[in-house]
Design an enzyme around this catalytic site. Structure first.
Site, PDB file in Angstrom:
ATOM      1  CG  HIS A 142      -1.639   1.242   1.502  1.00 41.85           C
ATOM      2  ND1 HIS A 142      -2.990   1.400   1.267  1.00 41.85           N
ATOM      3  CD2 HIS A 142      -1.214   2.438   2.003  1.00 41.85           C
ATOM      4  CE1 HIS A 142      -3.356   2.621   1.601  1.00 41.85           C
ATOM      5  NE2 HIS A 142      -2.290   3.276   2.064  1.00 41.85           N
ATOM      6  CD  GLU A 143       1.942   3.517   3.780  1.00 35.65           C
ATOM      7  OE1 GLU A 143       2.204   4.578   3.172  1.00 35.65           O
ATOM      8  OE2 GLU A 143       0.989   3.397   4.543  1.00 35.65           O
ATOM      9  CG  HIS A 146       0.361   6.236  -0.657  1.00 38.86           C
ATOM     10  ND1 HIS A 146      -0.747   6.840  -1.192  1.00 38.86           N
ATOM     11  CD2 HIS A 146      -0.073   5.627   0.493  1.00 38.86           C
ATOM     12  CE1 HIS A 146      -1.804   6.615  -0.429  1.00 38.86           C
ATOM     13  NE2 HIS A 146      -1.419   5.876   0.597  1.00 38.86           N
TER      14      HIS A 146
END
Length: 302
Positions: A142-143, A146
């Site tokens: 997820h990170e 980003h």
């Protein structure tokens, strides 16, 4: 491209593009209004606002690491964490970011940096203690999404109108730049106009930026889940993080609230008008999306 292997969602992309267009239109409207209403200060307010936004983007990794009192760790200091990020970066075909650990019991993680080559992914000791390997991998994917999608740049650009509006509000309130001098016949009307314009623009920018932030979080959930092919692991991690946040002392959560927009899950939730002020989607909305992805992949959620 660094993010070529992260699967895109056209619906989310379209909604994010619309919000960015509206924020851009708001920014242009604010600048044009300033030019016509306050010709002598519009240029300086605009340059100052853009300068602040640029500084926030340029130094985002350093500011975030200092805010969380995090430290960068080497592969020798955290071999498992580095190994996991190495594998995910290879899958995503993206540069490896720096890796950090924050000594905090708050179970969370964040990624920031002005570009994929100047980024950092940081986890707290609290999240390392609470998640298993697959759950942590889901959070890291997820990170990394980003980072690959340059979300720090996107959100910095999106916040520009709000930054300028906030500056204009302060100038009007405290009589800066000749806007609020009551002994000047033209000053008081200018003060009212400046205050009204800035408050309206700031309010609209605030809600649009929060909406965009929630879309970015859903996009990162989706991209990360497809990268690992384990949406159930990310769903489990989100439930653990959200469920155990209640066990953290309120003062610690408040101290970390400035980092809400960076975290995978908010330390402190916004005033709940159906999440209008939240930087993140509701847990229910995120789990529903992950359940749909699991069904699409033919994988169980547990």
């Amino acid at each position: 491209m660094a993010h070529s292997r992260f699967l895109k969602d056209r619906g989310l992309t379209a909604r994010m593009t619309l919000v960015m267009f509206l924020l851009g239109a708001l920014f242009v409207a604010l600048v044009v209004t300033l030019m016509y209403t306050f010709q002598n200060i519009a240029f300086f307010i605009g340059i100052a606002g853009i300068g602040i936004a640029f500084y926030q983007w340029w130094s985002s990794d350093k500011v975030a690491m200092r805010a969380m009192r995090a430290r960068e760790v080497t592969p020798e200091e955290a071999p498992e964490l580095h190994g996991m990020i190495d594998r995910l970066c290879a899958l995503a075909d993206m540069p490896k970011p720096r890796v950090g650990i924050a000594d905090s019991d708050i179970p969370n993680a964040f990624a920031t940096g002005r570009s994929p080559n100047r980024s950092v992914v940081c986890v707290t000791t609290g999240i390392l203690q609470r998640l298993d390997a697959e759950e942590l991998e889901g959070v890291l994917a997820h990170e990394l999404s980003h980072v690959a999608h340059r979300d720090v740049l996107v959100m910095t650009v999106a916040s520009s109108a709000g930054i300028i509006a906030a500056m204009l509000t302060r100038s009007a309130q405290f009589g800066g730049l000749g806007l609020g001098r009551r002994n000047n016949n033209n000053g008081f009307p200018a003060y009212l106009v400046a205050l009204a314009i800035s408050l309206v623009v700031y309010a609209i920018s605030f809600f649009l930026t929060r909406l965009l932030s929630r879309y970015r979080e859903l996009c990162a959930d989706r991209s990360g889940a497809f990268l690992t092919q384990k949406p159930g692991a990310l769903a489990s991690a989100l439930q653990k993080i959200s469920g155990q946040m209640a066990a953290i002392p309120t003062r610690d959560l408040r101290a970390a609230s400035a980092m809400n927009a960076f975290f995978i899950a908010p330390a402190v939730k916004g005033v709940d008008f159906k999440t209008l002020t939240s930087t993140h989607p509701s847990l229910e909305q995120r789990l529903e999306q992950l359940a749909r992805i699991a069904a699409e992949l033919g994988r169980p959620m547990d």
